[in-house]
Design a protein around this motif. Structure first.
Motif, short mmCIF file in Angstrom:
data_model
loop_
_atom_site.label_atom_id
_atom_site.label_comp_id
_atom_site.label_asym_id
_atom_site.label_seq_id
_atom_site.Cartn_x
_atom_site.Cartn_y
_atom_site.Cartn_z
N ALA A 41 0.83 -1.20 0.00
CA ALA A 41 0.00 0.00 0.00
C ALA A 41 0.86 1.25 0.00
O ALA A 41 0.66 2.16 -0.81
N VAL A 42 1.81 1.31 0.91
CA VAL A 42 2.56 2.55 1.05
C VAL A 42 3.65 2.67 -0.01
O VAL A 42 3.62 3.56 -0.86
N VAL A 43 4.58 1.74 0.04
CA VAL A 43 5.70 1.82 -0.89
C VAL A 43 5.22 1.68 -2.32
O VAL A 43 5.64 2.41 -3.22
N GLY A 44 4.32 0.76 -2.53
CA GLY A 44 3.83 0.52 -3.88
C GLY A 44 3.16 1.75 -4.46
O GLY A 44 3.42 2.14 -5.61
N THR A 45 2.29 2.39 -3.66
CA THR A 45 1.60 3.56 -4.18
C THR A 45 2.58 4.71 -4.42
O THR A 45 2.47 5.42 -5.43
N LEU A 46 3.51 4.89 -3.50
CA LEU A 46 4.50 5.95 -3.72
C LEU A 46 5.27 5.72 -5.00
O LEU A 46 5.44 6.63 -5.83
N TRP A 47 5.72 4.49 -5.16
CA TRP A 47 6.47 4.15 -6.37
C TRP A 47 5.65 4.45 -7.61
O TRP A 47 6.12 5.09 -8.56
N ASN A 48 4.40 3.97 -7.58
CA ASN A 48 3.53 4.19 -8.72
C ASN A 48 3.38 5.67 -9.04
O ASN A 48 3.53 6.09 -10.19
N SER A 49 3.08 6.46 -8.01
CA SER A 49 2.82 7.88 -8.26
C SER A 49 4.03 8.55 -8.88
O SER A 49 3.91 9.27 -9.88
N PHE A 50 5.19 8.31 -8.26
CA PHE A 50 6.36 9.03 -8.76
C PHE A 50 6.79 8.53 -10.12
O PHE A 50 7.19 9.32 -10.98
N PHE A 51 6.68 7.26 -10.33
CA PHE A 51 7.07 6.71 -11.61
C PHE A 51 6.19 7.28 -12.71
O PHE A 51 6.65 7.82 -13.71
N ILE A 52 4.88 7.16 -12.49
CA ILE A 52 3.94 7.64 -13.52
C ILE A 52 4.08 9.15 -13.69
O ILE A 52 4.19 9.66 -14.81
N GLY A 53 4.07 9.85 -12.55
CA GLY A 53 4.13 11.31 -12.64
C GLY A 53 5.39 11.79 -13.32
O GLY A 53 5.35 12.63 -14.23
N GLY A 54 6.52 11.20 -12.89
CA GLY A 54 7.78 11.64 -13.46
C GLY A 54 7.88 11.38 -14.95
O GLY A 54 8.19 12.27 -15.75
N LEU A 55 7.57 10.15 -15.31
CA LEU A 55 7.71 9.80 -16.73
C LEU A 55 6.71 10.56 -17.59
O LEU A 55 7.00 10.95 -18.72
N LEU A 56 5.56 10.79 -17.02
CA LEU A 56 4.55 11.55 -17.77
C LEU A 56 5.04 12.97 -18.02
O LEU A 56 4.84 13.53 -19.10
N TYR A 57 5.69 13.51 -17.01
CA TYR A 57 6.24 14.86 -17.19
C TYR A 57 7.26 14.85 -18.30
O TYR A 57 7.29 15.76 -19.15
N GLY A 58 8.10 13.81 -18.28
CA GLY A 58 9.08 13.73 -19.35
C GLY A 58 8.42 13.67 -20.72
O GLY A 58 8.80 14.38 -21.66
N ALA B 140 -0.37 10.71 -8.58
CA ALA B 140 -0.89 10.28 -7.28
C ALA B 140 -2.34 9.85 -7.39
O ALA B 140 -2.76 8.86 -6.80
N ILE B 141 -3.10 10.61 -8.17
CA ILE B 141 -4.52 10.28 -8.28
C ILE B 141 -4.71 8.94 -8.96
O ILE B 141 -5.52 8.11 -8.55
N ILE B 142 -3.95 8.73 -10.02
CA ILE B 142 -4.24 7.57 -10.85
C ILE B 142 -3.62 6.30 -10.31
O ILE B 142 -3.96 5.20 -10.73
N SER B 143 -2.70 6.43 -9.36
CA SER B 143 -1.98 5.22 -8.98
C SER B 143 -2.65 4.43 -7.88
O SER B 143 -2.25 3.32 -7.59
N ALA B 144 -3.67 5.01 -7.27
CA ALA B 144 -4.26 4.31 -6.13
C ALA B 144 -5.20 3.22 -6.59
O ALA B 144 -6.11 3.46 -7.38
N VAL B 145 -5.00 2.04 -6.06
CA VAL B 145 -5.91 0.93 -6.35
C VAL B 145 -7.22 1.21 -5.63
O VAL B 145 -7.22 1.61 -4.48
N ASP B 146 -8.29 0.98 -6.32
CA ASP B 146 -9.59 1.40 -5.80
C ASP B 146 -10.33 0.25 -5.11
O ASP B 146 -10.52 -0.81 -5.71
N PRO B 147 -10.73 0.45 -3.88
CA PRO B 147 -11.40 -0.66 -3.18
C PRO B 147 -12.75 -1.05 -3.77
O PRO B 147 -13.09 -2.23 -3.78
N VAL B 148 -13.46 -0.06 -4.29
CA VAL B 148 -14.79 -0.39 -4.83
C VAL B 148 -14.66 -1.31 -6.03
O VAL B 148 -15.33 -2.34 -6.15
N ALA B 149 -13.76 -0.93 -6.94
CA ALA B 149 -13.60 -1.75 -8.14
C ALA B 149 -13.06 -3.13 -7.80
O ALA B 149 -13.51 -4.14 -8.34
#
Lengths: 219, 788
Positions: free
Chosen positions: B179-196, B217-226
């Motif tokens: 939850a913690v490390v995974g989401t952080l990784w996801n956010s920064f990876f996606i955000g950073g590369l997207l910026y590039g 950050a918004i897009i990387s969170a796994v959604d409990p409802v889904a």
């Protein structure tokens, strides 16, 4: 300690490591613990176990302690009880609680399962006759419930009866009214506990075994 | 999750399901069309409603002819004042629509097994949105406050209240890391590369780093409802379920912190080290604060439930109110509301359940399931509607890059984290597990709502973000959601075991706990078990005394479990109607006698249940036995097939085996015998005890076993041919279901062996029958063979 002694000990440890599967570090730690418990003697006795204060509130402590002195758990085929055990036996009993190793085949896992369940079975089967009778099972349940005060004996009996009934219905299935269900054999025991993943659950992490100081194990 | 929230197709539906499905669709369309004009009807305050005479009487509406300069009209007998009730009316029309859609899906035969419900609901939303647009009205969008305050809490509370605590705590480390490390990784990876990518791509170069990171950050969170919606239907094994689901719950704290952090500083344009440090502190505060708030409310709720002995009716209310207040309180301080809700539910459950009545327990369960089901349906429908409604800005590069990055980030994250985690786990996660965890990372409505909340001033590219978010959601829900089921089957991932906890397992689990604690103490190693044991003892000594009413506070867990089991058995026995059980009652003729040969059977083979409980059981039996009698006069498949929503579905079929023993006990209970009953003989007991339709009993069980297996009515050997036609149907069904059920359980000897007592011929017929699962068998498919 002189170097020759430690060399001898090293050899002993290696042999034990071969036999029980522990690493040398773990064996060294456990040996320290053993010496601490036995006050530097060669053998452990029941009284030494009684001195462990943490063990006192445990409802099944007498059964646990007995398990250490039960010959059936020493790896051979002997039956009966001893009065004192050496480090070797201590280690053998402990080896039942080793965590599951990786890369085991299905058979390997099955074998370990049987070993662990055998240990449990021996704990219940006090008279070593190979079956757990209703009385033995009843005493198991009573001991389990003994930690809470104000427990009525009949409830414990009823629970044990219900459990026994379940074992019988599951394993044998069908018995005429006159037939008698002798007791839970080891095979029945295996069957009943199929749902509980013993091989995964029955283990203690030996990573931080320390004799005198207290250290929390890793989660 | 324990029990499926979905309806089983009504097996005995008298009406042709397809016809009713079409009828339903037609009625829904009509309903939808009603929504349009009603939704569009403007309130009377703004424009006058034609033909609403009350208008002329003055705005308040009711009577009052104060104005003197009006011409007196005839008294309006019938008037139309829609504006008055518009808001709740529309809301409930939507809810009705959502529920009817749900009904419809399950009436259409094959649909629900191929397509997950969430997909269907989104499609419905799309259609509704399309219809709205055609008519020219503005369709309602999923507003964020509506979503976060009303639609999300029921789902989370349902999840939290029924969270399986043991597997959750056992895997807590793993879950937290994902939850913690995974989401952080996801956010920064996606955000950073997207910026590039944005920098490279000409048209997007206006997008700054911080907005990109926020988007990440918004897009990387796994959604409990889904996750819940999809995983519920695939019945995957408990470990994987709790890992993915736990991750989706716990990453809320990370998402909240990252979201606020980036949103706050996106205006400023830069983030300093202090901010990062504060962010970390904030994360701890948000997560732990949320949990604490939830725990406090949970304790309060448990304490309150201690005193509800005299007002049983409002017991469920306390559970709901306290939980919702916990959520809202956490949201006040921008703490993690989801974690508060989970903590509240998990903390209060053991104590509340010990205090409240059985009926309240059922009420809570059903209300939670109902609300969360409705919420989920509404969320998906609104997602669909919002897609059509919102104005989008489609940018191929952005969207495609986002999707690819999401997948890549997830896969990389899962693989590397698992490598790390496996060093500490006893039960390692295999590649298959990793694949499912990676594949099960679905995004959902939370991402959409968070995106919707963005301020257009600070984020001019908001529309593009929203489009991308919706596309990702659609992609994960449709593509991943639909394909995960066949993939799970293809990879032969372990499925959920439908076994019910037996008393033996309970005894041994407790035994094992104590044993391992003892070994740890002998080793001098204060590990996992030691602390757990300490916590349990603390709980028993102090906490339970405060929070549980009366004598139950001293009840050890084993006894509570046993009583619960007995109670369940008693209720099931009666609820499912005694008559049904006779044919399948043969299974175990083992009785108390068989296990106690040497001495006479104990006088009371019964637990000393407290008087209160005995009264309860007796009351239940008395009430229901009457019904049983009446029911059996006119049985048909409907009454006999017990309500499949009851999670006792499995239990019922399982416990039927033990009916004989139980009947004996019940009779002893009601009669307070101290002399044991005569040796029980299965058919006679049944006959004597349940004074039901004599015809049901006139057939000898052996004969029934005969006729039961054959699918075609085989009149070869039944002993009473006239009864075959009537009983054969339902008993066959029960038989099949029981076979399937028991086949999946740990009972190894096939029930077939128990059924047939003499004939090998019957066994053959049984074998043939068993290889063909009945219609209800598709619901619970077990991997284990029915026969050895």
């Amino acid at each position: 300690m002189g170097s020759s002694q430690s060399a001898q000990e090293e050899q002993e440890y290696r042999a034990l490591a071969e036999r029980t599967g522990f690493s040398l570090d773990q064996i060294r730690n456990l040996h320290k613990r053993f010496k601490h418990l036995s006050h530097d003697e060669e053998t452990l006795r029941k009284e030494d176990f009684d001195e462990i204060s943490d063990l006192t509130p445990n409802p099944i402590r007498s059964q646990i302690i007995d398990a250490f002195f039960d010959k059936r758990n020493f790896g051979g085929n002997e039956v009966g009880r001893v009065q004192e055990i050496g480090f070797r036996e201590f280690l053998t009993v402990m080896s039942h609680f080793r965590p599951l190793r990786q890369n085991l085949t299905e058979e390997g896992i099955e074998r370990i399962r049987r070993e662990k369940l055998r240990f449990l079975f021996n704990m219940h089967d006090k008279d070593s006759d190979g079956t757990i009778t209703l009385d033995e099972y009843r005493s198991v349940v009573e001991e389990l419930l003994s930690s809470s005060a104000a427990i009525e004996i009949e409830t414990a009996t009823a629970i044990a009866d219900a459990a026994m009934l379940e074992v019988a219905s599951v394993t044998v299935g069908e018995m005429a009214p006159g037939q008698v269900y002798e007791g839970i054999t080891f095979e029945h025991f295996l069957e009943i506990l199929k749902g509980v993943e013993i091989e995964a659950k029955m283990h203690v992490r030996f990573l931080n075994v320390d004799t005198t100081t207290v250290r929390c194990g890793k989660l | 999750m324990p029990s499926p929230r979905r309806a089983l197709p009504a097996p005995g539906a008298v009406v042709d399901p397809r016809r009713s499905g079409y009828l339903l669709v037609v009625s829904v369309v009509v309903l939808g069309c009603c929504l349009l004009p009603l939704g569009a009807a403007s309130t009377p305050n703004k424009t006058p409603q034609p033909g609403a005479p009350k208008e002329q009487n003055g705005s308040p509406g009711h009577g009052g002819s104060h104005a003197s300069n009006y011409t007196k009209k005839l008294f309006p007998v019938l008037s139309f004042d829609y504006g008055h009730v518009k808001p709740p009316f529309v809301i409930f029309l939507w809810i009705l629509l959502a529920s009817l859609m749900k009904l419809g899906f399950h009436l259409i035969p094959r649909l629900s097994s191929i397509v997950p419900e969430s997909c269907l609901l989104i499609v419905v939303g799309l259609l509704m949105g399309g219809i709205f647009k055609l008519v020219g009205e503005t369709p309602p969008i999923l507003r964020s406050d509506l979503f976060f305050l009303y639609l999300l809490p029921p789902i989370i509370l349902d999840a939290g209240y029924f969270l399986p605590i043991r597997p959750f705590t056992e895997n807590l480390g793993t879950i937290l890391i994902f939850a913690v490390v995974g989401t952080l990784w996801n956010s920064f990876f996606i955000g950073g590369l997207l910026y590039g990518v944005c920098q490279i791509e000409g048209t997007l170069s206006t997008v700054g780093l911080l907005p990109c990171l926020l988007f990440g950050a918004i897009i990387s969170a796994v959604d409990p409802v889904a996750v819940l919606a999809v995983f519920e239907e695939i019945h995957i094994n408990e470990l994987l379920h709790i890992l993915v689901f736990g991750e989706s719950l716990l990453n809320d704290a990370v998402t909240v912190v990252l979201y606020h952090l980036f949103e706050e500083y996106a205006g400023a344009g830069a983030v300093t080290v202090t901010d990062v440090f504060l962010g970390i502190v904030s994360f701890l505060v948000v997560a732990l604060g949320g949990v604490m708030v939830g725990a406090i409310y949970g304790v309060l709720s448990a304490f309150t439930s201690r005193f509800t002995a005299h007002t049983r009716v409002i017991e469920p209310l306390f559970v709901f109110v306290y939980s919702y207040l916990a959520y809202l309180s956490a949201e006040v301080f921008h703490l993690s509301g989801i974690m508060a809700l989970i903590a509240c539910g998990a903390v209060m459950r053991p104590y509340v359940e010990a205090n409240i009545s059985h009926k309240s327990h059922t009420t809570i369960k059903y209300f939670l399931k109902m609300w969360s089901s409705v919420s989920e349906t509404l969320i998906f429908i609104f997602l669909g509607v919002s897609t059509v409604a919102g104005d989008h800005k489609w940018n191929w590069t952005f969207v495609v890059t986002t999707i690819i990055l999401c997948m890549v980030a997830r896969v990389l994250g899962v693989i590397s984290l698992t490598y790390l985690i496996n060093k500490f786990r006893i039960v390692k996660l295999t590649t298959k597990d990793q694949f499912i965890i990676a594949y099960g990372g679905l995004r959902g409505a939370i991402a959409f709502s968070l995106g919707y909340l963005l301020d257009t001033d600070h984020f001019p590219m908001r529309k593009m973000f929203l489009t991308a978010i919706i596309t990702v959601i659609f992609f994960t829900v449709f593509v991943q959601g639909m394909t995960i089921r066949p993939l799970v089957d293809l990879l032969a991932v372990k499925k959920k075991q439908e076994t019910k906890r037996s008393i033996n397992e309970e005894i041994h689990t407790q035994f094992l706990d104590h044993l391992l604690t003892g070994i740890e103490d002998i080793c001098g190693h204060y590990g996992h078990h030691h602390w757990k044991d300490k916590l349990n003892r603390f709980n028993k000594k102090y906490v339970k005394k405060c929070l549980i009413a009366g004598e139950r506070s001293k009840e050890p867990q084993l006894i509570a479990f046993y009583h619960k089991m007995e109670m369940k058995q008693a209720i099931e026995l009666v609820e499912s109607g005694g008559g049904v059980k006779v044919p399948s009652a043969m299974p175990s003729t083992v009785s108390m006698q068989n296990i106690q040969p040497k001495k006479p059977p104990p006088e009371r083979a019964l637990p000393q249940i407290s008087k209160g409980r005995e009264e309860e059981i007796r009351k239940i039996l008395r009430n229901n036995l009457q019904k049983t009698r009446q029911r059996l006069q006119s049985y048909n498949r409907h009454t006999l097939v017990v309500d499949p929503y009851e999670d006792g579905w499995n239990e019922i079929l399982l416990k039927r085996k033990k009916m004989i023993e139980l009947e004996k006990k019940i009779s002893q209970m009601s009669n307070y015998l101290t002399v044991p009953a005569p040796p029980p003989d299965s058919p006679t007991i049944a006959r004597a005890r349940l004074a039901s339709d004599p015809q049901a009993w006139s057939i000898k069980p052996a004969a029934n076993a005969d006729t039961v297996p054959s699918i075609k009515v085989d009149l070869a050997s039944p002993q009473s041919p006239d009864s075959v036609s009537t009983l054969d149907e339902f008993s066959r069904r029960q038989q099949q279901q029981q076979e399937e059920e028991e086949g999946g359980l740990m009972m190894k000897p096939p029930s077939a062996a128990r059924e047939e007592q003499e004939d090998g011929k019957e066994q053959q017929r049984l074998q043939r029958c068993l290889s063909d699962p009945g219609p209800a068998g598709t619901e619970e498919e077990e991997d284990e063979p029915f026969l050895p």
